[in-house]
Design a protein around this motif. Sequence first.
Motif, mmCIF file in Angstrom:
data_model
loop_
_atom_site.group_PDB
_atom_site.id
_atom_site.type_symbol
_atom_site.label_atom_id
_atom_site.label_comp_id
_atom_site.label_asym_id
_atom_site.label_seq_id
_atom_site.Cartn_x
_atom_site.Cartn_y
_atom_site.Cartn_z
ATOM 1 N N GLY A 69 0.805 -1.211 0.000
ATOM 2 C CA GLY A 69 0.000 0.000 0.000
ATOM 3 C C GLY A 69 0.839 1.263 0.000
ATOM 4 N N SER A 70 0.467 2.198 0.859
ATOM 5 C CA SER A 70 1.156 3.497 0.897
ATOM 6 C C SER A 70 1.028 4.113 2.275
ATOM 7 C CB SER A 70 0.554 4.445 -0.150
ATOM 8 O OG SER A 70 -0.841 4.589 0.061
ATOM 9 N N GLU A 71 1.888 5.077 2.548
ATOM 10 C CA GLU A 71 1.848 5.774 3.829
ATOM 11 C C GLU A 71 2.243 7.233 3.633
ATOM 12 O OE1 GLU A 71 4.717 3.746 6.260
ATOM 13 O OE2 GLU A 71 6.404 4.936 5.491
ATOM 14 N N VAL A 72 1.839 8.063 4.588
ATOM 15 C CA VAL A 72 2.193 9.478 4.558
ATOM 16 C C VAL A 72 3.693 9.612 4.807
ATOM 17 C CG1 VAL A 72 1.812 11.755 5.592
ATOM 18 C CG2 VAL A 72 -0.095 10.131 5.391
ATOM 19 N N THR A 73 4.351 10.382 3.972
ATOM 20 C CA THR A 73 5.803 10.549 4.084
ATOM 21 C C THR A 73 6.180 11.214 5.402
ATOM 22 O OG1 THR A 73 5.996 10.762 1.686
ATOM 23 C CG2 THR A 73 7.844 11.575 3.006
ATOM 24 N N VAL A 74 7.207 10.701 6.018
ATOM 25 C CA VAL A 74 7.755 11.304 7.236
ATOM 26 C C VAL A 74 8.834 12.307 6.830
ATOM 27 C CG1 VAL A 74 9.039 10.893 9.372
ATOM 28 C CG2 VAL A 74 7.278 9.261 8.621
ATOM 29 N N ILE A 75 8.675 13.546 7.255
ATOM 30 C CA ILE A 75 9.689 14.579 7.014
ATOM 31 C C ILE A 75 10.540 14.701 8.266
ATOM 32 C CG2 ILE A 75 10.108 17.016 6.500
ATOM 33 C CD1 ILE A 75 8.857 15.552 4.189
ATOM 34 N N THR A 76 11.820 14.407 8.146
ATOM 35 C CA THR A 76 12.706 14.520 9.301
ATOM 36 C C THR A 76 13.134 15.972 9.495
ATOM 37 O OG1 THR A 76 14.755 14.212 8.060
ATOM 38 C CG2 THR A 76 13.604 12.217 8.797
ATOM 39 N N ARG A 77 13.748 16.212 10.618
ATOM 40 C CA ARG A 77 14.218 17.566 10.928
ATOM 41 C C ARG A 77 15.216 18.057 9.877
ATOM 42 N NH1 ARG A 77 16.041 18.037 16.980
ATOM 43 N NH2 ARG A 77 13.964 17.110 17.104
ATOM 44 N N ARG A 78 16.124 17.161 9.476
ATOM 45 C CA ARG A 78 17.119 17.569 8.476
ATOM 46 C C ARG A 78 16.472 17.770 7.108
ATOM 47 N NH1 ARG A 78 23.288 15.962 8.246
ATOM 48 N NH2 ARG A 78 22.964 17.009 10.227
ATOM 49 N N ASP A 79 15.519 16.888 6.749
ATOM 50 C CA ASP A 79 14.780 17.074 5.499
ATOM 51 C C ASP A 79 14.169 18.466 5.459
ATOM 52 O OD1 ASP A 79 15.258 14.443 4.703
ATOM 53 O OD2 ASP A 79 13.347 13.700 5.502
ATOM 54 N N ALA A 80 13.467 18.807 6.534
ATOM 55 C CA ALA A 80 12.769 20.091 6.588
ATOM 56 C C ALA A 80 13.753 21.252 6.532
ATOM 57 C CB ALA A 80 11.924 20.177 7.858
ATOM 58 N N GLY A 118 2.409 20.092 5.344
ATOM 59 C CA GLY A 118 2.083 19.713 6.715
ATOM 60 C C GLY A 118 2.949 20.431 7.736
ATOM 61 N N ALA A 119 4.234 20.562 7.435
ATOM 62 C CA ALA A 119 5.154 21.240 8.348
ATOM 63 C C ALA A 119 4.802 22.720 8.477
ATOM 64 C CB ALA A 119 6.592 21.075 7.868
ATOM 65 N N ARG A 120 4.407 23.341 7.371
ATOM 66 C CA ARG A 120 4.063 24.766 7.419
ATOM 67 C C ARG A 120 2.792 24.981 8.238
ATOM 68 N NH1 ARG A 120 5.804 27.486 1.648
ATOM 69 N NH2 ARG A 120 5.538 29.377 2.873
ATOM 70 N N TYR A 121 1.849 24.078 8.109
ATOM 71 C CA TYR A 121 0.623 24.179 8.911
ATOM 72 C C TYR A 121 0.955 24.031 10.393
ATOM 73 C CZ TYR A 121 -4.286 23.382 10.164
ATOM 74 O OH TYR A 121 -5.551 23.483 10.702
ATOM 75 N N MET A 122 1.830 23.099 10.698
ATOM 76 C CA MET A 122 2.219 22.815 12.073
ATOM 77 C C MET A 122 2.845 24.023 12.775
ATOM 78 S SD MET A 122 5.117 20.058 13.235
ATOM 79 C CE MET A 122 4.541 18.847 12.048
ATOM 80 N N ALA A 123 3.476 24.888 11.999
ATOM 81 C CA ALA A 123 4.203 26.017 12.584
ATOM 82 C C ALA A 123 3.312 26.919 13.413
ATOM 83 C CB ALA A 123 4.878 26.829 11.487
#
Length: 236
Positions: free
Chosen positions: A85-96, A178-183
């Motif tokens: 199947g599939s999953e939501v990508t995990v963005i790590t701190r370094r990725d971001a 997602g990260a921008r929303y989280m801010a």
Amino acid sequence: MSDHWNTSDAGTRAHRPSEPIIPRPLHVEVADRLRDLISRGDLAPGSRLNERVLTERFGISRTPLREAIRMLASEGLVRLLPHRGSEVTVITRRDAQHMFEILAVLESLAGELACQRASEDDLQAIALLHEEMRGHYTHGDLAEYFRCNQAIHQGIIDAARNKELAEIYQRMSARLVGARYMANYSRRRWDQAMQEHERILGALLARDSERLKALLTEHLTNKFEAIQARLPETAD
């Protein structure tokens, strides 16, 4: 939301230019819905996309859902798992960190170009979005605030009149939605972000490119600083 037309003025309507409504493919609509769920955290990083649950939730078959998932995978929001199947990508701190560094350069350049190339209509449209965003901020409506916020950033990109820049930005921005929303989960950061946007708008309307470039860079740097503690060190 429905449009209300004055049906008594048939003669006037007959002379209006045709404005056909072009229906969007179902999988595009589904991709938008999934993107919103991911940005708000309703589909958390690392969570599986359960096709049975999602088809029932949206009232659709698996075909448009799978097409939507493939679209999000091409944007980096979803990870396809062979035979699983599939999953939501995990963005790590370094990725971001790396992506925000690139995004800051892209938005800074877009701001400079927008100051040179934006029409007065472009500026007016962004100013109106800003006023709408301020209203949502005042009422504490984060989802609608974020929608306007993203439209403002996109408006500056569009006003730069650079197709290649816009395409690169779209790909990068989609991965960080997602990260921008989280801010803005922090009220302190939300207040700060609103103040930053006030200054950004002022610089744009004044066509002060150097100030706008600096403000956009500062805005994105502060956004990353606000979210980095919430991001995992690794994707495992």
